[in-house]
Design an enzyme around this catalytic site. Structure first.
Site, PDB file in Angstrom:
ATOM      1  N   SER A 153       0.861  -1.174   0.000  1.00  0.00           N
ATOM      2  CA  SER A 153       0.000   0.000   0.000  1.00  0.00           C
ATOM      3  C   SER A 153       0.896   1.223   0.000  1.00  0.00           C
ATOM      4  CB  SER A 153      -0.879   0.000   1.259  1.00  0.00           C
ATOM      5  OG  SER A 153      -1.472   1.258   1.489  1.00  0.00           O
ATOM      6  N   TYR A 166      -1.353  -0.767  10.512  1.00  0.00           N
ATOM      7  CA  TYR A 166      -1.481  -0.940   9.060  1.00  0.00           C
ATOM      8  C   TYR A 166      -0.211  -0.474   8.350  1.00  0.00           C
ATOM      9  CZ  TYR A 166      -3.718  -0.987   4.469  1.00  0.00           C
ATOM     10  OH  TYR A 166      -4.039  -1.259   3.157  1.00  0.00           O
TER      11      TYR A 166
END
Length: 279
Positions: A153, A166
């Site tokens: 990501s 995350y």
């Protein structure tokens, strides 16, 4: 990156895709089938994996569904064994995509259980996938090009506040991919790491995210997000070109450039934006 003309690894692949029950994983599976591949659709949500596989076969493609919890190395080992049995040989492409969302709380307030859950899927999942499948790909013979795609990501380098678990998980996937690419240099096995920003998927609905962050992420996905199909196509094309990094959106490319060349300015700026932005 490979020099000269790169093999089209995404075409006619024997592909294993984790997290294929929905979102980017399902998009990868569908696109690989459209490119003439046979696809093992894996997910902890077996019903979701079966829906993806059924949609592919309904369109004339070849796919099967297998349940796998990527946070458990025994599950991933069984996935590799079962996939080879279904392919009647080794896979040629592995997409370590399975992931979960987490965010909305700061370091020190996020429960340790949320850290463990997020890292177990987002980081240990790709670690297990690379650990189990890399030797299989190394041992494969024949003319079919081979590759691994790890889904990270823009959070892997973005370090946005209140997303620590995350961010850390995806930063680990980025480093894992870079290391693997160095180790596999010259073997003919390509490695690509996907670093998108917002993608129109259900990840925020299924994750451990505060209601306020879900609302904000939902708006950003609607306003700026790419479709999962577009991201999957872009990534597979990037993989075919032999590139290590795939950043399908302009904002990811800009953020990557600023972070590399002016990291302190970037970090101060993103902290300022988080304090003055929507709350």
């Amino acid at each position: 990156m490979l020099f000269g003309r790169s093999p089209r690894r995404s075409h006619r692949a024997a592909a294993v895709v984790t997290g294929a029950g929905s979102g980017i994983g399902a998009a990868f599976a569908r696109e690989l089938a459209r490119r003439g591949g046979a696809v093992v659709c894996s997910d902890i949500d077996e019903a979701g994996a079966e829906r993806t596989a059924a949609a592919i076969t309904a369109d004339g493609g070849r796919a099967t569904a297998l349940r796998c919890d990527v946070s458990q190395v025994a599950d991933v080992t069984k996935l590799a064994t079962d996939a080879q049995g279904w392919f009647d040989g080794p896979p040629t492409l592995v997409v370590n995509n399975a992931g979960v969302g987490a965010g909305g709380t700061s370091i020190g307030t996020m429960p340790i259980d949320d850290w463990t859950w997020t890292l177990g899927v987002n980081l240990w999942g790709p670690i297990h996938g690379c650990h189990v499948f890399t030797p299989v790909l190394r041992a494969a013979h024949g003319n079919q090009p081979r590759g691994i795609i790890n889904v990270a990501s823009a959070a892997s380098f973005g370090a946005a506040p209140n997303m620590a678990a995350y961010n850390v998980s995806k930063a680990g996937v980025l480093s894992l991919s870079e290391t693997l690419a160095a180790e596999l240099s010259g073997t003919g096995i390509g490695v690509t790491v996907l670093c998108p920003t917002f993608v129109k998927t259900n990840i925020v609905d299924a994750g451990r995210i505060t209601a306020q962050s879900v609302e904000l992420a939902g708006r950003l996905m609607r306003w700026t997000g790419f479709s999962a199909d577009r991201v999957a196509r872009t990534c597979l094309d990037t993989h075919d070109r032999g590139s290590l990094y795939c950043m399908p959106q302009l904002d990811a490319k800009i953020g990557w450039g600023i972070k590399r060349f002016a990291p302190e300015i970037y970090t101060r700026g993103i902290g300022l934006v988080s304090r003055t932005g929507p709350h």
